[in-house]
Design an enzyme around this catalytic site. Structure first.
Site, PDB file in Angstrom:
ATOM      1  N   ASN A  64       0.869  -1.186   0.000  1.00 41.93           N
ATOM      2  CA  ASN A  64       0.000   0.000   0.000  1.00 41.93           C
ATOM      3  C   ASN A  64       0.902   1.230   0.000  1.00 41.93           C
ATOM      4  O   ASN A  64       1.428   1.625   1.036  1.00 41.93           O
ATOM      5  CB  ASN A  64      -0.899  -0.004   1.241  1.00 41.93           C
ATOM      6  CG  ASN A  64      -1.754   1.253   1.316  1.00 41.93           C
ATOM      7  OD1 ASN A  64      -1.866   1.990   0.333  1.00 41.93           O
ATOM      8  ND2 ASN A  64      -2.334   1.523   2.484  1.00 41.93           N
ATOM      9  N   LYS A  81       0.090   4.205  -0.426  1.00 44.64           N
ATOM     10  CA  LYS A  81      -0.626   5.404   0.022  1.00 44.64           C
ATOM     11  C   LYS A  81      -0.396   6.541  -1.000  1.00 44.64           C
ATOM     12  O   LYS A  81      -0.278   6.269  -2.181  1.00 44.64           O
ATOM     13  CB  LYS A  81      -0.187   5.810   1.427  1.00 44.64           C
ATOM     14  CG  LYS A  81      -0.231   4.641   2.409  1.00 44.64           C
ATOM     15  CD  LYS A  81      -0.112   5.093   3.819  1.00 44.64           C
ATOM     16  CE  LYS A  81      -0.006   3.868   4.716  1.00 44.64           C
ATOM     17  NZ  LYS A  81      -0.314   4.141   6.096  1.00 44.64           N
ATOM     18  N   HIS A 140      -9.812   1.171   4.226  1.00 43.22           N
ATOM     19  CA  HIS A 140      -8.577   1.480   4.960  1.00 43.22           C
ATOM     20  C   HIS A 140      -8.897   2.532   6.032  1.00 43.22           C
ATOM     21  O   HIS A 140      -9.709   3.437   5.803  1.00 43.22           O
ATOM     22  CB  HIS A 140      -7.508   1.999   3.988  1.00 43.22           C
ATOM     23  CG  HIS A 140      -6.156   2.065   4.633  1.00 43.22           C
ATOM     24  ND1 HIS A 140      -5.798   3.096   5.469  1.00 43.22           N
ATOM     25  CD2 HIS A 140      -5.102   1.213   4.604  1.00 43.22           C
ATOM     26  CE1 HIS A 140      -4.570   2.877   5.918  1.00 43.22           C
ATOM     27  NE2 HIS A 140      -4.125   1.736   5.400  1.00 43.22           N
ATOM     28  N   GLU A 174      -7.419   5.060   6.972  1.00 49.83           N
ATOM     29  CA  GLU A 174      -7.211   6.457   6.568  1.00 49.83           C
ATOM     30  C   GLU A 174      -8.380   6.963   5.724  1.00 49.83           C
ATOM     31  O   GLU A 174      -8.715   8.151   5.765  1.00 49.83           O
ATOM     32  CB  GLU A 174      -5.866   6.587   5.822  1.00 49.83           C
ATOM     33  CG  GLU A 174      -4.699   6.451   6.791  1.00 49.83           C
ATOM     34  CD  GLU A 174      -3.427   5.891   6.183  1.00 49.83           C
ATOM     35  OE1 GLU A 174      -3.300   5.864   4.949  1.00 49.83           O
ATOM     36  OE2 GLU A 174      -2.554   5.463   6.962  1.00 49.83           O
ATOM     37  N   GLU A 177      -6.088  -4.617  10.278  1.00 50.39           N
ATOM     38  CA  GLU A 177      -5.118  -3.549  10.521  1.00 50.39           C
ATOM     39  C   GLU A 177      -5.546  -2.746  11.751  1.00 50.39           C
ATOM     40  O   GLU A 177      -6.342  -1.803  11.626  1.00 50.39           O
ATOM     41  CB  GLU A 177      -5.050  -2.601   9.317  1.00 50.39           C
ATOM     42  CG  GLU A 177      -4.525  -3.233   8.056  1.00 50.39           C
ATOM     43  CD  GLU A 177      -3.804  -2.219   7.188  1.00 50.39           C
ATOM     44  OE1 GLU A 177      -2.683  -2.502   6.785  1.00 50.39           O
ATOM     45  OE2 GLU A 177      -4.355  -1.127   6.939  1.00 50.39           O
ATOM     46  N   GLY A 193       1.467   2.910  10.814  1.00 51.75           N
ATOM     47  CA  GLY A 193       2.158   4.179  10.543  1.00 51.75           C
ATOM     48  C   GLY A 193       3.252   4.526  11.537  1.00 51.75           C
ATOM     49  O   GLY A 193       3.455   3.850  12.547  1.00 51.75           O
TER      50      GLY A 193
HETATM   51  C1  PEP Z   1      -1.151   0.652   5.995  1.00 47.25           C
HETATM   52  O1  PEP Z   1      -1.370   1.842   5.964  1.00 47.25           O
HETATM   53  O2  PEP Z   1      -1.911  -0.130   5.386  1.00 47.25           O
HETATM   54  C2  PEP Z   1      -0.026   0.166   6.780  1.00 47.25           C
HETATM   55  C3  PEP Z   1      -0.052  -1.059   7.158  1.00 47.25           C
HETATM   56  O3  PEP Z   1       0.986   1.057   7.033  1.00 47.25           O
HETATM   57  P1  PEP Z   1       2.380   0.772   7.768  1.00 47.25           P
HETATM   58  O4  PEP Z   1       2.884  -0.570   7.296  1.00 47.25           O
HETATM   59  O5  PEP Z   1       3.244   1.884   7.371  1.00 47.25           O
HETATM   60  O6  PEP Z   1       2.088   0.742   9.251  1.00 47.25           O
END
Ligand code: PEP
Length: 250
Positions: free
Chosen positions: A9, A11, A91, A93, A161, A167
């Protein structure tokens, strides 16, 4: 053992198509799905040979349902046409930007209608002592999958998640035991909705996945794969994650 599914991902990264091509070339590996910003999908498609292409969002509007005016939206049909075969929905976000379980439910149906695999993200914002977080995840599953034919369940991927583990500002790392608990819980919720003969979707872990914790989540947590954020932009780290998964596939 089923092959691990590894989804990158990106982003809202990187800042240029040139850089996107560089990352795509560096992470073009078998068994990998690159979910890049929509604007880069076309150029990435041209340079990847082994990886599959995915996107990070889709319009809720069904492209097959007829006409409509939806300025700024990108339909599932357009994504399919450009080569995207997976789309992340729900997600955290995007949920923070107003994507509700009901919207996610519509997007899942639109994607399935268009032969794109939805990657449904679920996960609580925080863990509380009273285990209310289990109810939150239960509602996410029930509402996001509402009305789905049980035969279609194997056509989606679920990614757990926990928001508190995502993050660079993550509160802490999740543990494999916490993932395993959620995998078992998700199965129970799905059986309650669809019945015990239902084929379970693959369940990935996401949240600060890196080359140090991958093995741990796969072996002790039983993760069917990973949704990787930051580490997916670093070809060296991402390759290491994929390599670890390959040794586990054997
Ligand atoms: C994500 O945003 O899907 C994610 C898992 O981010 P990170 O691996 O940076 O924590």
């Amino acid at each position: 053992m089923n092959k691990k599914i590894i989804i990158a991902n990106w982003k809202m990264n990187p800042l240029s198509a040139k850089e996107a091509i560089k990352i795509a070339k560096g992470t073009d590996l078998k068994g990998v799905i690159l979910c890049a910003p929509t604007i880069y999908l076309k150029v990435i498609k041209k340079v990847i040979k082994k990886a599959k292409l995915g996107s990070q969002n889709v319009s809720v509007e069904n492209p097959l349902s007829g006409v409509g005016a939806f300025t700024g939206e990108v339909s599932a049909k357009m994504l399919y046409d450009i080569g995207s075969r997976y789309t992340i929905v729900g997600h955290s976000e995007r949920r923070a930007m107003g994507e509700t379980n009901q919207i996610i439910n519509k997007k899942i149906k639109v994607l399935i209608d268009t032969a794109i695999t939805p990657v449904l993200c679920i996960g609580e914002i925080e863990r509380d002592e009273n285990h209310e977080y289990l109810n939150i995840v239960k509602h996410q599953i029930e509402e996001c999958l509402f009305g789905l034919n049980k035969n279609l369940l194997s056509k989606i991927i679920i990614a757990y998640e926990p928001v508190w583990a995502i993050g660079k500002n993550a509160l802490r790392e999740a543990t494999p035991a916490e993932f395993l608990e959620m995998k078992i819980f998700t199965k129970k919720v799905l059986v309650n909705i669809f019945g015990d003969k239902v084929e379970m979707p693959a369940m990935l872990y996401g949240g600060s996945v890196d080359e140090k914790n991958t093995r741990w989540f796969a072996i002790d947590g039983g993760a069917d794969g990973f949704l990787v954020g930051r580490a997916s932009l670093d070809p060296k780290k991402f390759k290491e994650i994929v390599k670890i998964c390959e040794t586990l596939n054997k």
